[in-house]
Write a protein that holds these residues in place. Structure first.
Motif, PDB file in Angstrom:
ATOM      1  N   LEU A 312       0.844  -1.190   0.000  1.00  0.00           N
ATOM      2  CA  LEU A 312       0.000   0.000   0.000  1.00  0.00           C
ATOM      3  C   LEU A 312       0.879   1.239   0.000  1.00  0.00           C
ATOM      4  N   ALA A 313       0.405   2.297  -0.623  1.00  0.00           N
ATOM      5  CA  ALA A 313       1.125   3.567  -0.599  1.00  0.00           C
ATOM      6  C   ALA A 313       1.234   4.063   0.834  1.00  0.00           C
ATOM      7  N   SER A 314       2.338   4.704   1.148  1.00  0.00           N
ATOM      8  CA  SER A 314       2.580   5.157   2.527  1.00  0.00           C
ATOM      9  C   SER A 314       1.539   6.160   2.981  1.00  0.00           C
ATOM     10  N   GLN A 315       0.925   6.885   2.034  1.00  0.00           N
ATOM     11  CA  GLN A 315      -0.030   7.922   2.407  1.00  0.00           C
ATOM     12  C   GLN A 315      -1.463   7.411   2.536  1.00  0.00           C
ATOM     13  N   VAL A 316      -1.680   6.117   2.380  1.00  0.00           N
ATOM     14  CA  VAL A 316      -3.026   5.581   2.585  1.00  0.00           C
ATOM     15  C   VAL A 316      -3.467   5.792   4.030  1.00  0.00           C
ATOM     16  N   ALA A 317      -2.605   5.442   4.975  1.00  0.00           N
ATOM     17  CA  ALA A 317      -2.918   5.609   6.400  1.00  0.00           C
ATOM     18  C   ALA A 317      -1.631   5.975   7.126  1.00  0.00           C
ATOM     19  N   PRO A 318      -1.136   7.204   6.926  1.00  0.00           N
ATOM     20  CA  PRO A 318       0.168   7.586   7.487  1.00  0.00           C
ATOM     21  C   PRO A 318       0.183   7.523   9.007  1.00  0.00           C
ATOM     22  N   GLY A 319       1.252   6.913   9.550  1.00  0.00           N
ATOM     23  CA  GLY A 319       1.423   6.835  10.994  1.00  0.00           C
ATOM     24  C   GLY A 319       0.430   5.946  11.695  1.00  0.00           C
ATOM     25  N   ASN A 320      -0.201   5.026  10.977  1.00  0.00           N
ATOM     26  CA  ASN A 320      -1.263   4.219  11.570  1.00  0.00           C
ATOM     27  C   ASN A 320      -0.972   2.742  11.317  1.00  0.00           C
ATOM     28  N   LEU A 650      -1.119   8.842  19.271  1.00  0.00           N
ATOM     29  CA  LEU A 650      -0.564   8.421  20.563  1.00  0.00           C
ATOM     30  C   LEU A 650      -0.882   6.947  20.819  1.00  0.00           C
ATOM     31  N   GLU A 651      -2.099   6.524  20.501  1.00  0.00           N
ATOM     32  CA  GLU A 651      -2.459   5.107  20.635  1.00  0.00           C
ATOM     33  C   GLU A 651      -1.597   4.244  19.719  1.00  0.00           C
ATOM     34  N   GLN A 652      -1.373   4.716  18.493  1.00  0.00           N
ATOM     35  CA  GLN A 652      -0.571   3.952  17.547  1.00  0.00           C
ATOM     36  C   GLN A 652       0.884   3.815  18.003  1.00  0.00           C
ATOM     37  N   LEU A 653       1.378   4.848  18.702  1.00  0.00           N
ATOM     38  CA  LEU A 653       2.769   4.816  19.181  1.00  0.00           C
ATOM     39  C   LEU A 653       2.955   3.824  20.317  1.00  0.00           C
ATOM     40  N   ALA A 654       1.941   3.673  21.160  1.00  0.00           N
ATOM     41  CA  ALA A 654       2.095   2.906  22.400  1.00  0.00           C
ATOM     42  C   ALA A 654       2.427   1.440  22.142  1.00  0.00           C
ATOM     43  N   ASP A 655       3.346   0.915  22.915  1.00  0.00           N
ATOM     44  CA  ASP A 655       3.736  -0.490  22.841  1.00  0.00           C
ATOM     45  C   ASP A 655       2.725  -1.317  23.640  1.00  0.00           C
ATOM     46  N   PRO A 656       1.904  -2.134  22.981  1.00  0.00           N
ATOM     47  CA  PRO A 656       0.858  -2.858  23.711  1.00  0.00           C
ATOM     48  C   PRO A 656       1.380  -3.917  24.665  1.00  0.00           C
ATOM     49  N   SER A 657       2.658  -4.268  24.556  1.00  0.00           N
ATOM     50  CA  SER A 657       3.196  -5.274  25.469  1.00  0.00           C
ATOM     51  C   SER A 657       3.603  -4.675  26.814  1.00  0.00           C
ATOM     52  N   GLU A 658       3.689  -3.346  26.901  1.00  0.00           N
ATOM     53  CA  GLU A 658       4.092  -2.681  28.142  1.00  0.00           C
ATOM     54  C   GLU A 658       2.932  -2.682  29.137  1.00  0.00           C
ATOM     55  N   ARG A 659       3.205  -3.109  30.378  1.00  0.00           N
ATOM     56  CA  ARG A 659       2.148  -3.193  31.396  1.00  0.00           C
ATOM     57  C   ARG A 659       2.342  -2.199  32.533  1.00  0.00           C
ATOM     58  N   GLY A 660       3.454  -1.474  32.525  1.00  0.00           N
ATOM     59  CA  GLY A 660       3.649  -0.463  33.562  1.00  0.00           C
ATOM     60  C   GLY A 660       2.620   0.655  33.439  1.00  0.00           C
ATOM     61  N   GLY A 690      15.418   9.027  29.273  1.00  0.00           N
ATOM     62  CA  GLY A 690      15.711   8.332  28.033  1.00  0.00           C
ATOM     63  C   GLY A 690      14.841   7.130  27.754  1.00  0.00           C
ATOM     64  N   VAL A 691      13.731   6.984  28.470  1.00  0.00           N
ATOM     65  CA  VAL A 691      12.817   5.871  28.210  1.00  0.00           C
ATOM     66  C   VAL A 691      12.200   6.048  26.823  1.00  0.00           C
ATOM     67  N   ALA A 692      12.074   4.968  26.092  1.00  0.00           N
ATOM     68  CA  ALA A 692      11.537   5.021  24.732  1.00  0.00           C
ATOM     69  C   ALA A 692      10.123   5.588  24.722  1.00  0.00           C
ATOM     70  N   ARG A 693       9.829   6.371  23.689  1.00  0.00           N
ATOM     71  CA  ARG A 693       8.510   7.003  23.601  1.00  0.00           C
ATOM     72  C   ARG A 693       7.390   5.968  23.552  1.00  0.00           C
ATOM     73  N   GLU A 694       7.642   4.822  22.933  1.00  0.00           N
ATOM     74  CA  GLU A 694       6.616   3.782  22.839  1.00  0.00           C
ATOM     75  C   GLU A 694       6.213   3.277  24.223  1.00  0.00           C
TER      76      GLU A 694
END
Length: 793
Positions: A312-320, A650-660, A690-694
């Motif tokens: 798919l083209a990158s602009q179909v759903a950018p950042g998602n 912000l939801e897309q950035l979040a790492d779903p495996s993180e439980r903290g 320096g904690v990762a943004r995800e």
């Protein structure tokens, strides 16, 4: 089938009985009369069947056993699109007549019939479409009683051809023969047609067409020609069931970029149409529930997890990480996708913030300069209707936009409305709701009521629903916000029609919407988290915990208030919310190294000062603005191009495996206050380490969920309530919703979530209507003294 049957004992004459039946529900335009004819004929029964404004009326005569078998088969074997709500049987004296006939429709009396939504092309019609020996081979308007247009072509009831936009197409001899043949599946199918007598597709030019629009149009088949244009990078406007779409090659970077620039839609994701489930699985993960939703007769856009190597083209759903996929739902779509041979973008035919174009002249004017060519046809669209949008939550369908394929099928509630109600909804993601008896008719998606075109679409929709379902509102409900166009419409209607007026607080309507969606009346702890709602105290609410039922509420808790610097400007520019939250958290001791402050240094001090002054800076408890602030702090988004963009990213950035989870204090009181600034402080401190943004984004989501659970536990201690209803646009965020539901259930709560209507403002009108009906049933003393639940006038 959840149908209610009422019968009386039939007189027996010469071994025969006769019953007069009234069948109510969605029983017109779905092949019900031919089904009844076939069932009665098979059982050797005499009688008749016809349509009227209440539904279908039937008379059957024969042996007791045959009539009993008919009643049983009526409900068990009904056509796939039929929804039987009630069957009423009245005994008649047998006549001794033979034969069973379909009689002419009756138009008199109060209207109570229901209208089927538009339905995707059925397998039998697809077989006709693909069969070279069939006279409808390759015909873009093949349909039968089990599929095709309904709501978007009906002008009036009963649902007969003269009352649809097919009235201008006289059936040819062969179609008329099928239409009158009880053994044919097109028997009394109102939109039935063929290439000799039905609508015709055409490919026409656009005044602003460029070089791309000039290519590929030399095929005599307009659909094949349109496919060639799409493969060559053109933008094609395609007339569908409920209006126009804009199509482009979903894999073409240049084509998708061209569509974005012309449509003035910078970042909001595009929907992608794929030919079948096999093609869908080359782009996204598709589980069994999602496959069922994609291929259902309703054919919503389904949000799915994108595969890393999806072509798919990158602009179909950018950042998602997700993509909205849908399968073809008209014969023209099937033919177009087969000819293109790959996925296409298929997005609403409009410019940003406008309603979808549906009239041919309107589309030619509004989409000129956007589309290179127009793939059109000559069947009029009577009611514009956007595509529906859904995703899966907890193994079931979770609607985000309820429109084509769903509307106008009513939601039936456990309670009756003493008076007919019109609920005018909110401003964003606007819908309206008409209620009569036990039915609530939630409209198709209208759009954001922020301009004249959308308001006109809203008013036309209300008038159409009132006419179709013969509802004259005696009570009109609106939001507390005095500047909403829906509120002004309600006030004008009261002045002109003399209907009663009821103002309902926005977040109470959200909770009531969730209750009605689940067929419950409360009381519950209602958690209403969204962007903006007019509060009873003059502030902007949006992070609310309410003790509520359908007649009233008490605000028992909320997110701590912060200024909204610049008012609506702060909604469009999340960096302003970052500034106000950081000021509330750190004051003048702002930590070094924050990119959001560096990027906006020229106006930072002014915005902080504006928020502190309170001038043009109303106080808000909005959860949506909290998510905006953290998105800006994590360098995701200083300004947005569409509503909710920062929170989505912000939801897309979040790492779903993180439980903290970041902790948030709760300041006691009634209402108590959740100190959201604590979440901001924790996020900033982790960034500084320096904690990762995800991981920061995930810990923030988990912290919000934990704060909601803690707030509900306080609410349970204060009220004894153990059921929680979650509503509001913030709960479109699946990560937050999953963590919140899991935490509440682990704490012993019973949790209600949305399913049949969206949690966002698209469900507000249902909640408003449910509140109006409950207050009406309760009478003058039904308010029970709760604060700010509604303002009846």
């Amino acid at each position: 089938m959840d149908a209610h049957r009422r019968e009386a004992e039939n007189p027996l004459v010469n071994g025969r009985v006769r019953s007069q039946l009234r069948v109510e529900g969605i029983v017109q335009g779905v092949g019900f009369r031919p089904f009844v004819h076939g069932l009665a004929t098979r059982l050797g029964l005499a009688g008749l069947v016809g349509n009227d404004t209440h539904g279908v009326f039937v008379e059957v005569e024969g042996t007791e056993g045959a009539v009993a078998a008919f009643l049983d088969g009526l409900e068990r074997e009904a056509p796939p699109l039929a929804v039987i709500e009630r069957v009423t049987a009245t005994p008649l004296a047998p006549t001794g007549h033979a034969g069973f006939t379909i009689v002419a429709s009756e138009a008199g009396g109060e209207r109570a019939t229901l209208i089927s939504p538009d339905t995707a092309t059925c397998d039998d019609c697809l077989a006709d479409l693909a069969n070279p020996a069939d006279r409808r081979h390759g015909y873009a308007f093949v349909n039968c009683t089990n599929c095709g247009p309904r709501f978007t072509i009906i002008r009036d009831v009963p649902y007969d051809r003269p009352n649809t936009t097919m009235a201008g197409f006289a059936m040819c001899e062969r179609c008329a023969r099928e239409y009158h043949d009880p053994a044919d599946r097109r028997f009394h199918a109102q939109p039935t047609c063929c290439p000799a007598c039905g609508p015709t597709p055409r490919l026409i030019g656009a005044r602003g067409a460029g070089a791309a629009g000039a290519a590929g149009a030399d095929s005599p088949d307009p659909i094949v020609a349109a496919a060639g244009l799409l493969r060559e990078g053109a933008v094609v406007a395609v007339k569908g069931l409920g209006g126009y779409h804009l199509a482009a090659d979903a894999a073409g970077e240049a084509a998708v970029g061209l569509l974005r620039s012309r449509k003035h839609r910078e970042d909001k994701p595009f929907a992608v149409m794929v030919a079948d489930l096999a093609m869908a699985r080359t782009l996204c993960e598709v589980d069994a529930v999602e496959a069922g939703m994609l291929s259902s007769p309703r054919r919503p856009i389904v949000l799915l997890r994108r595969l890393p190597d999806a072509p798919l083209a990158s602009q179909v759903a950018p950042g998602n990480r997700s993509v909205g996929l849908l399968l073809p739902y008209t014969p023209m779509h099937h033919l177009l996708l087969a000819a293109v041979g790959r996925p296409i973008v298929l997005t609403s035919g409009n410019l940003s913030d406008e309603p979808i174009a549906y009239l041919d002249e309107e589309a030619a004017e509004r989409l000129d300069g956007v589309a290179d060519r127009f793939l059109v046809h000559d069947r009029p669209v009577h009611m514009r209707t956007d595509d529906s949008v859904a995703r899966v939550f907890a193994g079931r369908e979770f609607l985000l936009r309820r429109s084509r394929g769903y509307a106008p099928q009513p939601l039936t509630l456990p309670w009756r409305f003493p008076r007919p109600v019109l609920a005018c909804g909110a401003e964003l993601k606007s819908t309206f709701c008409l209620a009569k008896g036990r039915h609530t008719f939630v409209s198709h998606h209208i759009g954001d009521l922020e301009n004249y075109e959308t308001l006109r679409s809203f008013t036309q929709g209300v008038e159409h629903f009132r006419r179709l379902f013969e509802v004259t509102p005696e009570l009109v409900v609106h939001d507390l916000h005095p500047e909403y166009l829906s509120t002004k419409y309600a006030l004008d209607l009261e002045a002109s029609d003399g209907a009663g007026l009821l103002a309902v607080q926005h977040h109470h309507a959200h909770v009531a919407s969730c209750l009605a969606d689940n067929g419950e009346a409360g009381p519950v702890i209602g958690v209403a988290f969204d962007g903006t709602g007019y509060g009873t105290d003059g502030t902007v609410w949006g992070g609310e915990l309410l003790a509520a039922d359908l007649t009233g509420f008490e605000r028992i808790g909320h997110l701590d208030r912060v200024p909204l610097p610049g008012g609506a400007t702060a909604i469009r520019e999340p960096w302003r919310m970052a500034a106000t939250y950081l000021d509330a958290t750190f004051g003048d001791a702002l930590p070094d190294g924050l990119g959001v402050a560096a990027r906006n240094r020229e106006r930072w001090g002014q915005v902080v000062a504006l928020g502190r002054s309170g001038v043009a800076s109303p106080a808000t408890s909005s959860a949506g603005r909290l998510f905006d602030a953290v998105a800006a702090i994590l360098d995701l988004r200083d300004a947005i191009n569409y509503e909710g963009q920062a929170a989505i990213e912000l939801e897309q950035l979040a790492d779903p495996s993180e439980r903290g989870a970041y902790p948030a204090r709760i300041e006691p009181g009634r209402p108590f206050r959740i100190v959201a600034a604590d979440l901001v402080r924790a996020a900033v401190e982790d960034l500084g380490r320096g904690v990762a943004r995800e991981l920061v984004a995930a810990s923030f989501h988990n912290g919000v969920a934990a704060a909601i659970v803690a707030g509900c536990e306080l609410g349970r201690e204060a009220t004894g309530l153990e059921t929680v209803a979650l509503s509001g646009g913030v709960f479109q965020n699946l990560l937050l919703l999953e963590r919140t539901v899991a935490g509440l259930e682990a704490g012993g709560f019973r949790v209600l979530t949305h399913g049949r209507v969206p949690p966002n403002d698209g469900g507000i009108s249902l909640g408003q209507a449910a509140i109006a009906g409950a207050l009406d049933r309760a009478g003058p003393n039904g308010h029970a003294g709760r604060s700010g639940s509604a303002d009846p006038r």
